[in-house]
Scaffold this active site. Structure first.
Site, PDB file in Angstrom:
ATOM      1  N   GLY A  58       3.604   1.692  -9.415  1.00 10.58           N
ATOM      2  CA  GLY A  58       3.283   2.643  -8.363  1.00 10.58           C
ATOM      3  C   GLY A  58       2.294   3.710  -8.785  1.00 10.58           C
ATOM      4  O   GLY A  58       2.248   4.790  -8.198  1.00 10.58           O
ATOM      5  N   TYR A  64      -2.415   7.112  -0.156  1.00 12.36           N
ATOM      6  CA  TYR A  64      -1.490   6.959  -1.283  1.00 12.36           C
ATOM      7  C   TYR A  64      -1.876   7.900  -2.422  1.00 12.36           C
ATOM      8  O   TYR A  64      -1.024   8.586  -2.989  1.00 12.36           O
ATOM      9  CB  TYR A  64      -1.534   5.504  -1.753  1.00 12.36           C
ATOM     10  CG  TYR A  64      -0.488   5.129  -2.775  1.00 12.36           C
ATOM     11  CD1 TYR A  64       0.719   4.548  -2.384  1.00 12.36           C
ATOM     12  CD2 TYR A  64      -0.706   5.321  -4.140  1.00 12.36           C
ATOM     13  CE1 TYR A  64       1.677   4.181  -3.315  1.00 12.36           C
ATOM     14  CE2 TYR A  64       0.239   4.964  -5.078  1.00 12.36           C
ATOM     15  CZ  TYR A  64       1.428   4.391  -4.664  1.00 12.36           C
ATOM     16  OH  TYR A  64       2.371   4.034  -5.601  1.00 12.36           O
ATOM     17  N   HIS A  67       2.654  -4.399   9.470  1.00 19.22           N
ATOM     18  CA  HIS A  67       1.417  -4.613   8.719  1.00 19.22           C
ATOM     19  C   HIS A  67       0.279  -5.028   9.648  1.00 19.22           C
ATOM     20  O   HIS A  67      -0.816  -5.332   9.177  1.00 19.22           O
ATOM     21  CB  HIS A  67       1.610  -5.692   7.656  1.00 19.22           C
ATOM     22  CG  HIS A  67       2.519  -5.283   6.528  1.00 19.22           C
ATOM     23  ND1 HIS A  67       2.404  -4.069   5.883  1.00 19.22           N
ATOM     24  CD2 HIS A  67       3.542  -5.936   5.919  1.00 19.22           C
ATOM     25  CE1 HIS A  67       3.338  -3.994   4.929  1.00 19.22           C
ATOM     26  NE2 HIS A  67       4.030  -5.098   4.939  1.00 19.22           N
ATOM     27  N   TRP A  77       7.644   3.487  -0.016  1.00 16.97           N
ATOM     28  CA  TRP A  77       7.671   4.910  -0.374  1.00 16.97           C
ATOM     29  C   TRP A  77       7.604   5.773   0.886  1.00 16.97           C
ATOM     30  O   TRP A  77       8.380   6.729   1.048  1.00 16.97           O
ATOM     31  CB  TRP A  77       6.494   5.200  -1.302  1.00 16.97           C
ATOM     32  CG  TRP A  77       6.518   6.545  -1.949  1.00 16.97           C
ATOM     33  CD1 TRP A  77       7.593   7.386  -2.104  1.00 16.97           C
ATOM     34  CD2 TRP A  77       5.401   7.214  -2.540  1.00 16.97           C
ATOM     35  NE1 TRP A  77       7.216   8.532  -2.764  1.00 16.97           N
ATOM     36  CE2 TRP A  77       5.882   8.451  -3.048  1.00 16.97           C
ATOM     37  CE3 TRP A  77       4.054   6.888  -2.709  1.00 16.97           C
ATOM     38  CZ2 TRP A  77       5.049   9.360  -3.691  1.00 16.97           C
ATOM     39  CZ3 TRP A  77       3.226   7.790  -3.358  1.00 16.97           C
ATOM     40  CH2 TRP A  77       3.715   9.006  -3.844  1.00 16.97           C
ATOM     41  N   SER A  92       0.810  -1.215   0.000  1.00 18.60           N
ATOM     42  CA  SER A  92       0.000   0.000   0.000  1.00 18.60           C
ATOM     43  C   SER A  92       0.845   1.267   0.000  1.00 18.60           C
ATOM     44  O   SER A  92       0.329   2.356   0.216  1.00 18.60           O
ATOM     45  CB  SER A  92      -0.942   0.014   1.218  1.00 18.60           C
ATOM     46  OG  SER A  92      -1.887  -1.022   1.147  1.00 18.60           O
ATOM     47  N   GLY A  93       2.160   1.117  -0.212  1.00 21.32           N
ATOM     48  CA  GLY A  93       3.033   2.277  -0.250  1.00 21.32           C
ATOM     49  C   GLY A  93       3.998   2.350   0.915  1.00 21.32           C
ATOM     50  O   GLY A  93       4.577   3.411   1.178  1.00 21.32           O
TER      51      GLY A  93
END
EC number: 2.8.2.-
Length: 314
Positions: free
Chosen positions: A277, A209, A121, A76, A72-73
């Site tokens: 992405g 996101y 997570h 990043w 889910s990112g």
């Protein structure tokens, strides 16, 4: 927190085996057994990791925990967080090539010095058992359910050395819809952090996101302020935000040698964590019917909550 999850079924304690025998159990999409603990589904070895973490983690007040549902990112957001704190440690940037993000994968940059950076997570109520009353900060990133599913499918196929196996995608889709999937149900996961962000806005930040993609500067400033390291007017003027966003962009990170050849602690090649992405890529892989079913499920599961929230978030 990866070390807590990097276990095998052989690492299960007798106490955990007894616990598992009392829990609901189902088969996952790859045939592995899942058990339901504190409302979420885990592989047996993952459950052992969760239990070890809940009992053994000693939070520090300055800890930063990046949380998300898988794919889910996370990477990043980790990179952005590392870059924000690195600029406060080395504001001069005399040697830009010495930046840790250029020689390490974000997943490997878990500092042992303050502030420590961790990722998880697990849903918030499970995480909260470990952090208890600690003032440490939690940043959660939420992604569109359909894009997240497709991203997980790709990394599973790459890990199994299979090329876009539709059978696996269909199995993952069914598991997602039933809620019986690792760390799922998806909707309960995101709601746990969203509720926490409303109850504890100074401790839990809920990010999306899609919003980071559409308003990177605004969201980066929001993250920096939450973490207690806001940008000065001088930094904004000299382009510090642009430098961080460029360095942490997926094209840049994926082009680095360490991310082409390295492996994470659980043996997954770093290159498998990088793909497009982009927002809306699910349309290239899920059928319209599959997309509609996921949307219908999400609306049903979130019907008691703000419509504005799920329209923006999902």
């Amino acid at each position: 927190m990866e070390k807590w999850m990097n276990l095998r079924d052989e690492d299960l304690t007798e106490e955990t085996k007894t616990l598992i025998s009392s829990l609901s159990s189902e088969k996952g999409y790859l045939g592995r057994n899942l058990c339901k603990y504190q409302g979420s589904w885990y592989y047996y070895n993952f459950l052992q990791g969760v239990l070890n973490f809940q009992r053994g983690f000693k939070p520090q007040d300055t800890d930063i925990i990046v949380a998300s549902y898988p794919k889910s990112g996370t990477l990043w957001l980790k990179a952005l967080t590392v870059a924000l704190f690195e600029r406060t440690k080395n504001p001069s940037h005399d040697d830009p090539m010495s930046h840790p993000l250029l020689s390490n994968n974000p997943h490997n940059l878990l500092s042992s010095s303050s502030p420590r950076l961790f990722s998880t997570h697990t849903p918030f109520h499970t995480l909260q058992v470990a952090v208890k009353d600690s003032p440490c900060k939690v940043v959660y990133i939420c992604r569109d359910a359909k894009d997240s599913l497709v991203s997980r499918w790709h990394i599973v196929c790459r890990s199994l050395n299979k090329e876009e196996d539709r059978t696996i995608l269909e199995s993952m889709f069914e598991s997602f819809c039933s809620g019986v999937c690792l760390f799922g149900p998806f909707w309960d996961h995101i709601l746990s952090y969203w509720k926490a962000s409303l109850e504890k806005p100074k401790q839990v930040l809920f990010m999306r996101y899609d919003e980071i993609k559409t308003d990177p500067h605004g969201q980066l400033k929001k993250l920096a302020e939450f973490l207690g390291c806001p940008f000065s007017k001088e930094e904004e003027k000299n382009g510090s935000l642009n430098k961080i966003l460029e360095m942490c962009s997926l094209p840049n990170l994926s082009s680095l040698e360490v991310n082409k050849t390295g492996k994470s602690i659980n043996g997954i090649e770093y290159k498998n964590h990088f793909r497009k992405g982009i927002v809306g890529d699910w349309k290239n892989h899920l059928t319209p019917e599959m997309g509609s079913k996921i949307d219908m499920i999400m609306k049903e599961k979130l019907k008691d909550y703000s419509e504005v929230w799920f329209e923006n978030a999902l």
